[in-house]
Design a protein around this motif. Structure first.
Motif, PDB file in Angstrom:
ATOM      1  N   TRP A   1      39.590  33.380  43.614  1.00 15.50           N
ATOM      2  CA  TRP A   1      40.193  34.711  43.614  1.00 15.50           C
ATOM      3  C   TRP A   1      41.633  34.587  44.090  1.00 15.50           C
ATOM      4  CZ3 TRP A   1      37.711  38.449  41.234  1.00 15.50           C
ATOM      5  CH2 TRP A   1      36.312  38.479  41.223  1.00 15.50           C
ATOM      6  N   THR A   2      42.504  35.394  43.547  1.00 12.19           N
ATOM      7  CA  THR A   2      43.884  35.380  44.013  1.00 12.19           C
ATOM      8  C   THR A   2      44.442  36.798  44.129  1.00 12.19           C
ATOM      9  OG1 THR A   2      46.139  34.647  43.562  1.00 12.19           O
ATOM     10  CG2 THR A   2      44.728  34.939  41.640  1.00 12.19           C
ATOM     11  N   THR A   3      45.184  37.032  45.192  1.00 10.84           N
ATOM     12  CA  THR A   3      45.870  38.314  45.345  1.00 10.84           C
ATOM     13  C   THR A   3      47.381  38.100  45.228  1.00 10.84           C
ATOM     14  OG1 THR A   3      45.852  37.980  47.742  1.00 10.84           O
ATOM     15  CG2 THR A   3      44.115  39.362  46.827  1.00 10.84           C
ATOM     16  N   GLU A   4      47.777  36.830  45.086  1.00  9.65           N
ATOM     17  CA  GLU A   4      49.207  36.501  45.085  1.00  9.65           C
ATOM     18  C   GLU A   4      49.810  36.291  43.699  1.00  9.65           C
ATOM     19  OE1 GLU A   4      48.881  33.141  47.664  1.00  9.65           O
ATOM     20  OE2 GLU A   4      47.973  34.544  49.078  1.00  9.65           O
ATOM     21  N   LYS A   5      48.963  35.983  42.723  1.00  9.90           N
ATOM     22  CA  LYS A   5      49.490  35.623  41.411  1.00  9.90           C
ATOM     23  C   LYS A   5      49.721  36.812  40.503  1.00  9.90           C
ATOM     24  CE  LYS A   5      49.270  31.126  42.196  1.00  9.90           C
ATOM     25  NZ  LYS A   5      48.409  30.147  41.549  1.00  9.90           N
ATOM     26  N   SER A   6      49.315  37.991  40.970  1.00 11.00           N
ATOM     27  CA  SER A   6      49.453  39.178  40.139  1.00 11.00           C
ATOM     28  C   SER A   6      49.483  40.426  40.992  1.00 11.00           C
ATOM     29  CB  SER A   6      48.271  39.249  39.170  1.00 11.00           C
ATOM     30  OG  SER A   6      48.316  40.453  38.441  1.00 11.00           O
ATOM     31  N   SER A   7      50.112  41.457  40.465  1.00 14.83           N
ATOM     32  CA  SER A   7      50.089  42.757  41.140  1.00 14.83           C
ATOM     33  C   SER A   7      48.795  43.497  40.798  1.00 14.83           C
ATOM     34  CB  SER A   7      51.295  43.580  40.710  1.00 14.83           C
ATOM     35  OG  SER A   7      51.252  43.798  39.321  1.00 14.83           O
ATOM     36  N   ARG A   8      48.048  42.961  39.841  1.00 13.41           N
ATOM     37  CA  ARG A   8      46.790  43.603  39.451  1.00 13.41           C
ATOM     38  C   ARG A   8      45.690  43.324  40.470  1.00 13.41           C
ATOM     39  NH1 ARG A   8      46.007  43.384  32.973  1.00 13.41           N
ATOM     40  NH2 ARG A   8      48.156  43.814  32.383  1.00 13.41           N
ATOM     41  N   LYS A   9      44.705  44.206  40.471  1.00 14.89           N
ATOM     42  CA  LYS A   9      43.538  43.979  41.330  1.00 14.89           C
ATOM     43  C   LYS A   9      42.499  43.163  40.570  1.00 14.89           C
ATOM     44  CE  LYS A   9      41.198  48.221  39.944  1.00 14.89           C
ATOM     45  NZ  LYS A   9      40.482  49.435  40.320  1.00 14.89           N
ATOM     46  N   ASN A  10      41.551  42.577  41.316  1.00 17.00           N
ATOM     47  CA  ASN A  10      40.402  41.868  40.720  1.00 17.00           C
ATOM     48  C   ASN A  10      40.829  40.702  39.821  1.00 17.00           C
ATOM     49  OD1 ASN A  10      39.041  44.033  41.882  1.00 17.00           O
ATOM     50  ND2 ASN A  10      38.765  45.098  39.935  1.00 17.00           N
ATOM     51  N   VAL A  11      41.628  39.811  40.344  1.00 14.61           N
ATOM     52  CA  VAL A  11      42.128  38.679  39.559  1.00 14.61           C
ATOM     53  C   VAL A  11      41.584  37.374  40.132  1.00 14.61           C
ATOM     54  CG1 VAL A  11      44.179  37.402  38.789  1.00 14.61           C
ATOM     55  CG2 VAL A  11      44.290  39.888  39.063  1.00 14.61           C
ATOM     56  N   PHE A  12      41.048  36.528  39.257  1.00 12.39           N
ATOM     57  CA  PHE A  12      40.766  35.168  39.702  1.00 12.39           C
ATOM     58  C   PHE A  12      41.428  34.162  38.788  1.00 12.39           C
ATOM     59  CE2 PHE A  12      36.879  35.863  37.098  1.00 12.39           C
ATOM     60  CZ  PHE A  12      36.788  34.670  36.375  1.00 12.39           C
ATOM     61  N   GLN A  13      41.624  32.964  39.334  1.00 12.19           N
ATOM     62  CA  GLN A  13      42.339  31.919  38.620  1.00 12.19           C
ATOM     63  C   GLN A  13      41.421  30.758  38.295  1.00 12.19           C
ATOM     64  OE1 GLN A  13      46.125  30.800  40.281  1.00 12.19           O
ATOM     65  NE2 GLN A  13      46.140  28.809  39.261  1.00 12.19           N
ATOM     66  N   ILE A  14      41.582  30.226  37.099  1.00  7.45           N
ATOM     67  CA  ILE A  14      40.916  28.985  36.701  1.00  7.45           C
ATOM     68  C   ILE A  14      41.998  27.930  36.558  1.00  7.45           C
ATOM     69  CG2 ILE A  14      39.527  27.824  34.932  1.00  7.45           C
ATOM     70  CD1 ILE A  14      38.486  30.564  34.063  1.00  7.45           C
ATOM     71  N   THR A  15      41.850  26.827  37.287  1.00  2.00           N
ATOM     72  CA  THR A  15      42.790  25.710  37.197  1.00  2.00           C
ATOM     73  C   THR A  15      42.037  24.490  36.702  1.00  2.00           C
ATOM     74  OG1 THR A  15      43.976  26.629  39.102  1.00  2.00           O
ATOM     75  CG2 THR A  15      44.501  24.359  38.479  1.00  2.00           C
TER      76      THR A  15
END
Ligand code: I3P
Length: 126
Positions: free
Chosen positions: A78-92
């Motif tokens: 989960w990330t709160t830093e990569k987007s201004s949107r809510k409910n975002v997760f990152q796959i790396t």
């Protein structure tokens, strides 16, 4: 990456429109561009289709490769830093591809986070 016949692999979760942004490719940053995508999670791949219909078409067409990400060795967070949107997760991925996935409805994105995490944990790391 995903070869024709990919969809014969066990499908874990499918049939939902999510918002997707690819933010890095091979370690190189990309300009963020959010798109709606029809996501299908197979055993080791997360596939992205433009529309639900396309899934069926790509499955029939020889050489009709779906867009997707190989989940072997991927990191899901989960990330709160990569987007201004809510409910975002990152796959790396190990080869430096980075995707953000998002949905306004938390239970929707949470279900995908859990399923992808579980799929990754069941795969070999390389
Ligand atoms: C980007 C666009 C994205 C936004 C991004 C902007 O602008 O507005 O939606 O990401 O923010 O740079 P452009 O279309 O001009 O490229 P979020 O919606 O995820 O916040 P960022 O640069 O802070 O990632």
């Amino acid at each position: 990456l995903p070869e024709p016949g990919t969809l014969q692999k066990p499908t874990i979760l499918k049939g939902e429109y999510l918002n997707k942004a690819k933010i890095a490719e091979g370690g190189k940053k990309l300009r963020k561009n959010w798109n709606s995508t029809w996501a299908v999670l197979c055993s080791n791949q997360l596939l992205f289709f433009k529309e639900s219909k396309q899934e069926a078409v790509a499955n029939l067409k020889p050489g009709g490769k779906p867009d997707g990400v190989d989940l072997c060795g991927a990191v899901i967070e989960w990330t709160t830093e990569k987007s201004s949107r809510k409910n975002v997760f990152q796959i790396t991925t190990p080869n430096g591809h980075e995707f953000l996935l998002q949905a306004d409805h938390f239970p929707t994105i949470s279900k995908w986070y859990d399923a992808i995490k579980k799929a990754v944990d069941s795969l070999p790391q390389t």
